[in-house]
Write an enzyme that holds these catalytic residues in place. Structure first.
Site, short mmCIF file in Angstrom:
data_model
loop_
_atom_site.label_atom_id
_atom_site.label_comp_id
_atom_site.label_asym_id
_atom_site.label_seq_id
_atom_site.Cartn_x
_atom_site.Cartn_y
_atom_site.Cartn_z
N ASP A 169 0.85 -1.20 0.00
CA ASP A 169 0.00 0.00 0.00
C ASP A 169 0.88 1.25 0.00
OD1 ASP A 169 0.82 -0.19 2.62
OD2 ASP A 169 -1.20 -0.07 3.50
N SER A 170 2.21 1.05 -0.01
CA SER A 170 3.15 2.15 -0.28
C SER A 170 2.85 2.77 -1.63
CB SER A 170 4.60 1.63 -0.25
OG SER A 170 4.74 0.50 -1.08
N GLU B 54 9.33 -4.40 10.15
CA GLU B 54 9.73 -3.10 9.60
C GLU B 54 10.28 -2.19 10.70
OE1 GLU B 54 6.92 -1.18 7.01
OE2 GLU B 54 8.10 0.66 6.91
N LYS C 18 -1.17 -9.47 2.81
CA LYS C 18 -0.40 -9.02 3.97
C LYS C 18 -1.25 -8.01 4.74
CE LYS C 18 3.37 -6.17 3.66
NZ LYS C 18 2.87 -4.97 4.38
O1 KIV Z 1 3.53 -1.09 1.58
C1 KIV Z 1 4.68 -1.55 1.51
O2 KIV Z 1 5.42 -1.35 0.54
C2 KIV Z 1 5.15 -2.35 2.63
C3 KIV Z 1 6.62 -2.57 2.74
C4 KIV Z 1 7.23 -1.33 3.25
C5 KIV Z 1 6.93 -3.76 3.56
O3 KIV Z 1 4.37 -2.76 3.44
#
Ligand code: KIV
Length: 275
Positions: free
Chosen positions: A44-45, A182, A113
């Site tokens: 979700d980044s 993280e 996730k």
């Molecule tokens: O959203 C994302 O890219 C993540 C990573 C930072 C692990 O959760």
């Protein structure tokens, strides 16, 4: 060969490091897959690096499904992990199972996730019971940015470190097949990796984790709004892009692009009749 959750487990057991990167589109996912990355995370980044938001909170299920499906079409061998966005699982077990199902059916992810420890174990168990593998996410969980008061390293005090370790045991017991760690101190992440039977995937958690994940725009220096301390820039693709884009602008303005080899031909007698 297709990477599965079983591949991840076997790699941990053999002491082979697991590699993961984020991707959000077909072309990038295909390229990463050809390089042999084990897993691709549609994080979700994408809220920040693809959509320009300041955090992950505004990302919707529709955004995640759209980008997950693009990645799944490009990556045939990597394990496809799709993030469950903010409020798609915190609201209850039923929402969690329903939305995880959408990421699998419509987003063609192989697993999902979600962020959190003890407080989301019911969701992890229910999603896993629905035959959807779950990767947990502990330490700095960006969807809790307002509760944390910013993006800070987690687990530095004895109490905080103990809580992360306990949460790691709990998500494993609830059925998670792996856990992302993280922004936690290296020694804590190493300890958790040694204690758990499931793989740990670190980001800002040191080399003692069973695998690593990075946001690819960080790793390739494409995203420049901010760079966390844990990021290594493996290539300056941002500089290459700037160079290429500037050359395109220059040549187009000078009339040297397109050249003859980039054009299509027509017989002179055909075109002459049109004058
Ligand atoms: O959203 C994302 O890219 C993540 C990573 C930072 C692990 O959760």
């Amino acid at each position: 060969m297709k990477n599965t959750v079983a591949t991840f487990q076997q790699m941990k057991e053999k002491g082979e490091k697991i590699t993961m990167l984020t991707a959000y589109d077909y072309s990038t996912a295909k390229l990463m897959d050809e390089c042999g990355v084990n897993g691709i995370l549609i994080g979700d980044s994408l809220g920040m690096v693809m959509m320009g938001y300041e955090d992950t909170l505004s990302v919707t299920m529709e955004d995640m499904i759209h980008h997950s499906a693009c990645v799944a079409r490009g990556a045939k061998n990597a394990l496809i992990v799709a993030d469950m966005p903010f409020m798609s699982y915190q609201t209850g077990v039923r929402d969690a199972v329903y939305n995880a199902g959408r990421l699998m059916k419509e987003g063609r992810a192989n697993c999902v996730k979600l962020e959190g420890g003890a407080q989301v174990c019911e969701q992890i168990k229910a999603i896993t019971d629905a035959s959807i593998p779950v990767m947990a996410h502990l330490g700095l969980t960006p969807q809790s940015i307002n509760a944390f008061g910013g993006n800070k390293v987690q687990g530095k005090s004895e109490e905080a470190a103990k809580k992360i370790l306990e949460d790691a045991y709990k998500v494993q017991e609830a059925g998670a097949f792996a856990v992302t760690l993280e922004c936690v101190p290296e020694k804590l992440a190493t300890l958790i990796s040694e204690k758990l039977t499931i793989p740990t995937i670190g980001i800002g958690a040191g080399a003692g984790c069973d695998g690593q994940v990075l946001v690819y725009q960080d790793a390739l220096a494409i995203f420049s709004d901010f760079t966390p301390k844990f990021v290594k820039k493996f290539a300056d693709v941002g500089a290459l892009m700037r160079e290429g884009i500037s050359a395109y602008i220059e040549e187009t303005k000078a009339g040297t692009f397109p050249a003859q080899e980039h054009t299509f031909k027509i017989e002179d007698e055909v075109i002459e009749k049109l004058y």
